[in-house]
Design an enzyme around this catalytic site. Structure first.
Site, PDB file in Angstrom:
ATOM      1  N   TYR A   1     123.398 136.005  23.480  1.00 39.36           N
ATOM      2  CA  TYR A   1     123.693 135.228  24.699  1.00 39.36           C
ATOM      3  C   TYR A   1     124.284 133.872  24.334  1.00 39.36           C
ATOM      4  O   TYR A   1     125.361 133.495  24.810  1.00 39.36           O
ATOM      5  CB  TYR A   1     122.417 135.033  25.537  1.00 39.36           C
ATOM      6  CG  TYR A   1     122.538 133.912  26.552  1.00 39.36           C
ATOM      7  CD1 TYR A   1     123.372 134.031  27.660  1.00 39.36           C
ATOM      8  CD2 TYR A   1     121.843 132.703  26.387  1.00 39.36           C
ATOM      9  CE1 TYR A   1     123.508 132.992  28.587  1.00 39.36           C
ATOM     10  CE2 TYR A   1     121.967 131.665  27.299  1.00 39.36           C
ATOM     11  CZ  TYR A   1     122.801 131.807  28.396  1.00 39.36           C
ATOM     12  OH  TYR A   1     122.939 130.775  29.298  1.00 39.36           O
TER      13      TYR A   1
ATOM     14  N   LYS B   1     128.021 132.205  24.974  1.00 40.97           N
ATOM     15  CA  LYS B   1     128.251 130.955  25.712  1.00 40.97           C
ATOM     16  C   LYS B   1     128.982 129.941  24.827  1.00 40.97           C
ATOM     17  O   LYS B   1     129.877 129.235  25.285  1.00 40.97           O
ATOM     18  CB  LYS B   1     126.923 130.359  26.215  1.00 40.97           C
ATOM     19  CG  LYS B   1     126.242 131.136  27.317  1.00 40.97           C
ATOM     20  CD  LYS B   1     127.042 131.244  28.613  1.00 40.97           C
ATOM     21  CE  LYS B   1     127.122 129.960  29.394  1.00 40.97           C
ATOM     22  NZ  LYS B   1     127.714 130.171  30.751  1.00 40.97           N
TER      23      LYS B   1
ATOM     24  N   THR C   1     125.149 125.907  28.466  1.00 38.75           N
ATOM     25  CA  THR C   1     123.721 125.802  28.182  1.00 38.75           C
ATOM     26  C   THR C   1     123.457 124.993  26.913  1.00 38.75           C
ATOM     27  O   THR C   1     124.313 124.910  26.024  1.00 38.75           O
ATOM     28  CB  THR C   1     123.161 127.233  28.000  1.00 38.75           C
ATOM     29  OG1 THR C   1     121.856 127.160  27.443  1.00 38.75           O
ATOM     30  CG2 THR C   1     124.012 128.076  27.052  1.00 38.75           C
ATOM     31  N   ASP C   2     122.238 124.466  26.806  1.00 37.60           N
ATOM     32  CA  ASP C   2     121.859 123.758  25.573  1.00 37.60           C
ATOM     33  C   ASP C   2     121.630 124.734  24.414  1.00 37.60           C
ATOM     34  O   ASP C   2     121.576 124.326  23.256  1.00 37.60           O
ATOM     35  CB  ASP C   2     120.608 122.888  25.799  1.00 37.60           C
ATOM     36  CG  ASP C   2     119.380 123.661  26.260  1.00 37.60           C
ATOM     37  OD1 ASP C   2     119.473 124.899  26.467  1.00 37.60           O
ATOM     38  OD2 ASP C   2     118.320 123.034  26.432  1.00 37.60           O
ATOM     39  N   GLU C   3     121.519 126.044  24.727  1.00 37.07           N
ATOM     40  CA  GLU C   3     121.240 127.016  23.661  1.00 37.07           C
ATOM     41  C   GLU C   3     122.374 127.124  22.659  1.00 37.07           C
ATOM     42  O   GLU C   3     122.183 127.627  21.557  1.00 37.07           O
ATOM     43  CB  GLU C   3     120.950 128.402  24.252  1.00 37.07           C
ATOM     44  CG  GLU C   3     119.717 128.403  25.116  1.00 37.07           C
ATOM     45  CD  GLU C   3     119.148 129.791  25.386  1.00 37.07           C
ATOM     46  OE1 GLU C   3     119.496 130.743  24.676  1.00 37.07           O
ATOM     47  OE2 GLU C   3     118.340 129.900  26.313  1.00 37.07           O
TER      48      GLU C   3
HETATM   49  P1  NAD Z   1     121.970 134.363  36.975  1.00 33.39           P
HETATM   50  O1  NAD Z   1     121.856 135.474  36.011  1.00 33.39           O
HETATM   51  O2  NAD Z   1     120.843 134.079  37.909  1.00 33.39           O
HETATM   52  O3  NAD Z   1     123.282 134.530  37.852  1.00 33.39           O
HETATM   53  C1  NAD Z   1     124.501 134.964  37.318  1.00 33.39           C
HETATM   54  C2  NAD Z   1     125.412 135.349  38.477  1.00 33.39           C
HETATM   55  O4  NAD Z   1     126.679 135.730  37.931  1.00 33.39           O
HETATM   56  C3  NAD Z   1     124.906 136.546  39.290  1.00 33.39           C
HETATM   57  O5  NAD Z   1     125.060 136.297  40.660  1.00 33.39           O
HETATM   58  C4  NAD Z   1     125.785 137.696  38.837  1.00 33.39           C
HETATM   59  O6  NAD Z   1     125.986 138.693  39.824  1.00 33.39           O
HETATM   60  C5  NAD Z   1     127.088 136.950  38.528  1.00 33.39           C
HETATM   61  N1  NAD Z   1     127.925 137.680  37.564  1.00 33.39           N
HETATM   62  C6  NAD Z   1     127.543 138.195  36.370  1.00 33.39           C
HETATM   63  N2  NAD Z   1     128.576 138.829  35.795  1.00 33.39           N
HETATM   64  C7  NAD Z   1     129.640 138.667  36.619  1.00 33.39           C
HETATM   65  C8  NAD Z   1     130.994 139.085  36.560  1.00 33.39           C
HETATM   66  N3  NAD Z   1     131.463 139.793  35.523  1.00 33.39           N
HETATM   67  N4  NAD Z   1     131.805 138.769  37.582  1.00 33.39           N
HETATM   68  C9  NAD Z   1     131.345 138.080  38.647  1.00 33.39           C
HETATM   69  N5  NAD Z   1     130.075 137.662  38.757  1.00 33.39           N
HETATM   70  C10 NAD Z   1     129.226 137.955  37.754  1.00 33.39           C
HETATM   71  O7  NAD Z   1     122.277 133.084  36.079  1.00 33.39           O
HETATM   72  P2  NAD Z   1     121.843 131.549  36.274  1.00 33.39           P
HETATM   73  O8  NAD Z   1     120.522 131.358  35.628  1.00 33.39           O
HETATM   74  O9  NAD Z   1     122.057 131.159  37.675  1.00 33.39           O
HETATM   75  O10 NAD Z   1     122.927 130.851  35.334  1.00 33.39           O
HETATM   76  C11 NAD Z   1     124.206 130.494  35.860  1.00 33.39           C
HETATM   77  C12 NAD Z   1     125.021 129.838  34.763  1.00 33.39           C
HETATM   78  O11 NAD Z   1     124.348 128.689  34.263  1.00 33.39           O
HETATM   79  C13 NAD Z   1     125.269 130.735  33.540  1.00 33.39           C
HETATM   80  O12 NAD Z   1     126.576 130.510  33.085  1.00 33.39           O
HETATM   81  C14 NAD Z   1     124.243 130.250  32.526  1.00 33.39           C
HETATM   82  O13 NAD Z   1     124.705 130.462  31.216  1.00 33.39           O
HETATM   83  C15 NAD Z   1     124.180 128.777  32.852  1.00 33.39           C
HETATM   84  N6  NAD Z   1     122.906 128.092  32.546  1.00 33.39           N
HETATM   85  C16 NAD Z   1     121.722 128.636  32.979  1.00 33.39           C
HETATM   86  C17 NAD Z   1     120.528 127.936  32.728  1.00 33.39           C
HETATM   87  C18 NAD Z   1     119.197 128.455  33.215  1.00 33.39           C
HETATM   88  O14 NAD Z   1     118.170 127.869  32.888  1.00 33.39           O
HETATM   89  N7  NAD Z   1     119.136 129.510  34.006  1.00 33.39           N
HETATM   90  C19 NAD Z   1     120.564 126.709  32.044  1.00 33.39           C
HETATM   91  C20 NAD Z   1     121.805 126.231  31.587  1.00 33.39           C
HETATM   92  C21 NAD Z   1     122.973 126.919  31.870  1.00 33.39           C
HETATM   93  O1  DAU Z   2     118.066 126.503  27.805  1.00 34.12           O
HETATM   94  C1  DAU Z   2     118.863 127.035  28.825  1.00 34.12           C
HETATM   95  C2  DAU Z   2     118.667 128.524  28.902  1.00 34.12           C
HETATM   96  O2  DAU Z   2     117.377 128.731  29.464  1.00 34.12           O
HETATM   97  C3  DAU Z   2     119.728 129.241  29.734  1.00 34.12           C
HETATM   98  O3  DAU Z   2     120.967 129.104  29.098  1.00 34.12           O
HETATM   99  C4  DAU Z   2     119.400 130.714  29.903  1.00 34.12           C
HETATM  100  O4  DAU Z   2     120.343 131.325  30.769  1.00 34.12           O
HETATM  101  C5  DAU Z   2     118.014 130.832  30.509  1.00 34.12           C
HETATM  102  O5  DAU Z   2     117.649 132.193  30.605  1.00 34.12           O
HETATM  103  C6  DAU Z   2     116.990 130.072  29.657  1.00 34.12           C
HETATM  104  O6  DAU Z   2     116.800 130.731  28.374  1.00 34.12           O
HETATM  105  P1  DAU Z   2     115.343 130.865  27.699  1.00 34.12           P
HETATM  106  O7  DAU Z   2     115.379 131.991  26.764  1.00 34.12           O
HETATM  107  O8  DAU Z   2     114.877 129.549  27.208  1.00 34.12           O
HETATM  108  O9  DAU Z   2     114.493 131.195  29.031  1.00 34.12           O
HETATM  109  P2  DAU Z   2     113.368 132.297  29.348  1.00 34.12           P
HETATM  110  O10 DAU Z   2     112.855 131.988  30.713  1.00 34.12           O
HETATM  111  O11 DAU Z   2     113.828 133.670  29.066  1.00 34.12           O
HETATM  112  O12 DAU Z   2     112.235 131.940  28.291  1.00 34.12           O
HETATM  113  C7  DAU Z   2     111.661 130.642  28.235  1.00 34.12           C
HETATM  114  C8  DAU Z   2     110.653 130.638  27.094  1.00 34.12           C
HETATM  115  O13 DAU Z   2     109.551 131.480  27.455  1.00 34.12           O
HETATM  116  C9  DAU Z   2     111.183 131.192  25.798  1.00 34.12           C
HETATM  117  O14 DAU Z   2     110.632 130.452  24.711  1.00 34.12           O
HETATM  118  C10 DAU Z   2     110.681 132.630  25.771  1.00 34.12           C
HETATM  119  C11 DAU Z   2     109.357 132.527  26.506  1.00 34.12           C
HETATM  120  N1  DAU Z   2     108.938 133.745  27.259  1.00 34.12           N
HETATM  121  C12 DAU Z   2     109.817 134.259  28.154  1.00 34.12           C
HETATM  122  C13 DAU Z   2     109.500 135.386  28.887  1.00 34.12           C
HETATM  123  C14 DAU Z   2     110.478 135.970  29.872  1.00 34.12           C
HETATM  124  C15 DAU Z   2     107.688 134.296  27.077  1.00 34.12           C
HETATM  125  O15 DAU Z   2     106.886 133.784  26.273  1.00 34.12           O
HETATM  126  N2  DAU Z   2     107.362 135.400  27.804  1.00 34.12           N
HETATM  127  C16 DAU Z   2     108.217 135.977  28.692  1.00 34.12           C
HETATM  128  O16 DAU Z   2     107.858 137.030  29.299  1.00 34.12           O
END
Ligand code: NAD
Ligand code: DAU
Length: 374
Positions: A178, A182, A152-154
């Site tokens: 988190y 990562k 992730t970019d975080e």
């Molecule tokens: P998600 O939470 O929707 O899915 C995570 C999946 O991993 C689920 O299916 C869960 O059951 C599985 N999992 C969790 N713990 C596990 C374990 N111990 N063993 C096996 N499976 C397990 O997450 P996502 O949003 O799809 O993110 C997927 C990946 O991409 C993560 O590594 C996250 O850090 C990365 N990522 C997410 C975002 C985003 O915006 N969502 C952006 C950049 C990177």
């Molecule tokens: O940047 C990549 C990341 O983006 C991934 O690595 C993470 O897995 C993914 O969860 C996401 O993280 P964020 O914290 O940026 O996403 P989230 O959707 O939780 O929140 C987006 C923004 O919205 C953040 O500034 C917090 C705000 N927010 C979020 C929720 C859930 C609110 O204001 N209200 C809310 O109820």
């Protein structure tokens, strides 16, 4: 040891171009990636999806691929060394695409432990299992084996308005449990590449949105609440900025990095689509009113009056913004889906899949929501 459940026997024969081991494939991005890969490669590839099905994992996301000959689901925890080693022993894995993680920042602030367990130790298990299966006696690796760590970019921390972007050279500076977990996993992958010449890449992507996203995250949470006429909880002043990317573009980037990227390199993936949270919420409200039929009763409640400013997230990163220059120059990837189109596709998908939303928001989600937003 966790239970291993083969929904369908893995066919060890079959003439596949490549066998993929996808971790976390039942989650949001993983399931979209699996759909993307079958759309792109059809029967040429085989995918084994390993997921322990946490609250975020949902096999409904994959129901239209579950009967494919070239798809197998294995229910296992990535921290379970024996289970993961068994998969490598029984299958000639060519590619690992490692998504499995705890992914929600708010949950990490309340309960960091499981984030270290899965994201750090689970990644170590995956690295060791792949290394042991792929390494020759002289320390070289079997031909054409590759591991991609989805990050992730975080991990880069937070930008202020007016700062430039996150580059691959930006020092890691995570703030939440988190992002710290990562960043730790990124460092482990880097250590394996540097120490053992392990054939891997790391990708650092910005915020994804699209179908199957769990409604703890901003976009699906706001869509779901607006449709129910519930408050839209905005953290802080609502001016935090995220760089949104449609999930299919991320899936495409992962595949391109794995096939065309240079091993050992890190690639940033981003949408060049920075928006304040409050802008996103306003766009969702407008788009819902544009798409919902005139006679839909829910229209009456959808509007800015639902926006409710709530207590800020602890340590809330102000701005994320990715410079995807390297992936564009070296590999030719660029974000294809404009936000105005991607958000329509996403909202349409949620409107057409209301059962999916009902199922994932019943049970434990109610408890989570009450505690998180009380
Ligand atoms: P998600 O939470 O929707 O899915 C995570 C999946 O991993 C689920 O299916 C869960 O059951 C599985 N999992 C969790 N713990 C596990 C374990 N111990 N063993 C096996 N499976 C397990 O997450 P996502 O949003 O799809 O993110 C997927 C990946 O991409 C993560 O590594 C996250 O850090 C990365 N990522 C997410 C975002 C985003 O915006 N969502 C952006 C950049 C990177
Ligand atoms: O940047 C990549 C990341 O983006 C991934 O690595 C993470 O897995 C993914 O969860 C996401 O993280 P964020 O914290 O940026 O996403 P989230 O959707 O939780 O929140 C987006 C923004 O919205 C953040 O500034 C917090 C705000 N927010 C979020 C929720 C859930 C609110 O204001 N209200 C809310 O109820």
């Amino acid at each position: 040891m966790s239970e291993i459940k083969f929904l369908k026997e893995t066919s060890s024969g079959g003439n596949y171009m490549r066998t993929y081991l996808v971790t976390g494939g039942a989650g949001f991005i993983g399931s979209n990636y699996i759909h993307y890969m079958f759309r792109k490669y059809g029967d040429e590839i085989r995918i084994i999806n390993v997921d322990c099905l946490t609250y975020a994992g949902n096999l409904e996301n994959l129901k239209d691929v579950e009967n494919r000959e070239n798809y197998t689901f294995v229910k296992a925890d990535i921290c379970d060394k024996e289970a993961i080693e068994k998969i490598f022993a029984e299958n000639d894995i060519d590619r690992v695409v490692h998504f499995a993680a705890e992914s929600h920042v708010d949950r990490s602030i309340r309960n960091p432990e499981v984030f270290v367990q899965t994201n750090v130790l689970g990644t170590l298990v995956m690295l060791n299992a792949a290394k042991n299966a792929w390494e020759n006696e002289d320390g070289t690796y079997k031909e054409d084996k590759k591991f991609l760590h989805v990050s992730t970019d975080e991990v880069y921390g937070s930008l202020e308005e007016g700062d430039t972007y996150f580059y691959e050279t930006t020092p890691l500076d995570p703030h939440s449990p988190y992002s710290a977990s990562k960043a730790s996993s990124d460092m482990l992958v880097k250590a394996y590449m540097d120490t053992y010449k392990f054939p891997a890449n790391i990708t650092n992507c910005s915020n994804n949105y699209g179908p199957y996203q769990f409604p703890e995250k901003l976009i699906p949470l706001m869509i779901n609440n607006a449709l129910q006429g519930k408050n839209l909880p905005v953290y802080g002043d609502g001016k935090n900025v995220r760089d949104w990317l449609y999930v299919d573009d991320h899936a495409k980037a992962i595949d391109m990095v794995q096939e065309q990227g240079k091993l050992g390199e890190r690639y940033n993936i981003g949408g060049h689509n920075e928006k304040q949270n409050i802008e996103i919420i306003e766009i969702i409200l407008e788009t819902l009113l544009e798409i919902l039929p005139e006679n839909d009763e829910r229209r009456a409640n959808i509007g800015k009056q639902l926006i409710t400013y709530v207590e800020d997230r602890k340590g809330h990163d102000r701005r994320y913004a990715i410079a995807p220059d390297k992936i564009k120059a070296d590999i030719g990837w660029y974000p294809e889906t404009m936000f105005k189109d991607g958000i329509k596709l996403t909202i349409r998908w949620f409107l057409e899949n209301e059962e999916w939303m009902k199922n994932v928001t019943s049970g434990d989600y109610q408890k989570y929501y009450q505690e998180m937003y009380k």
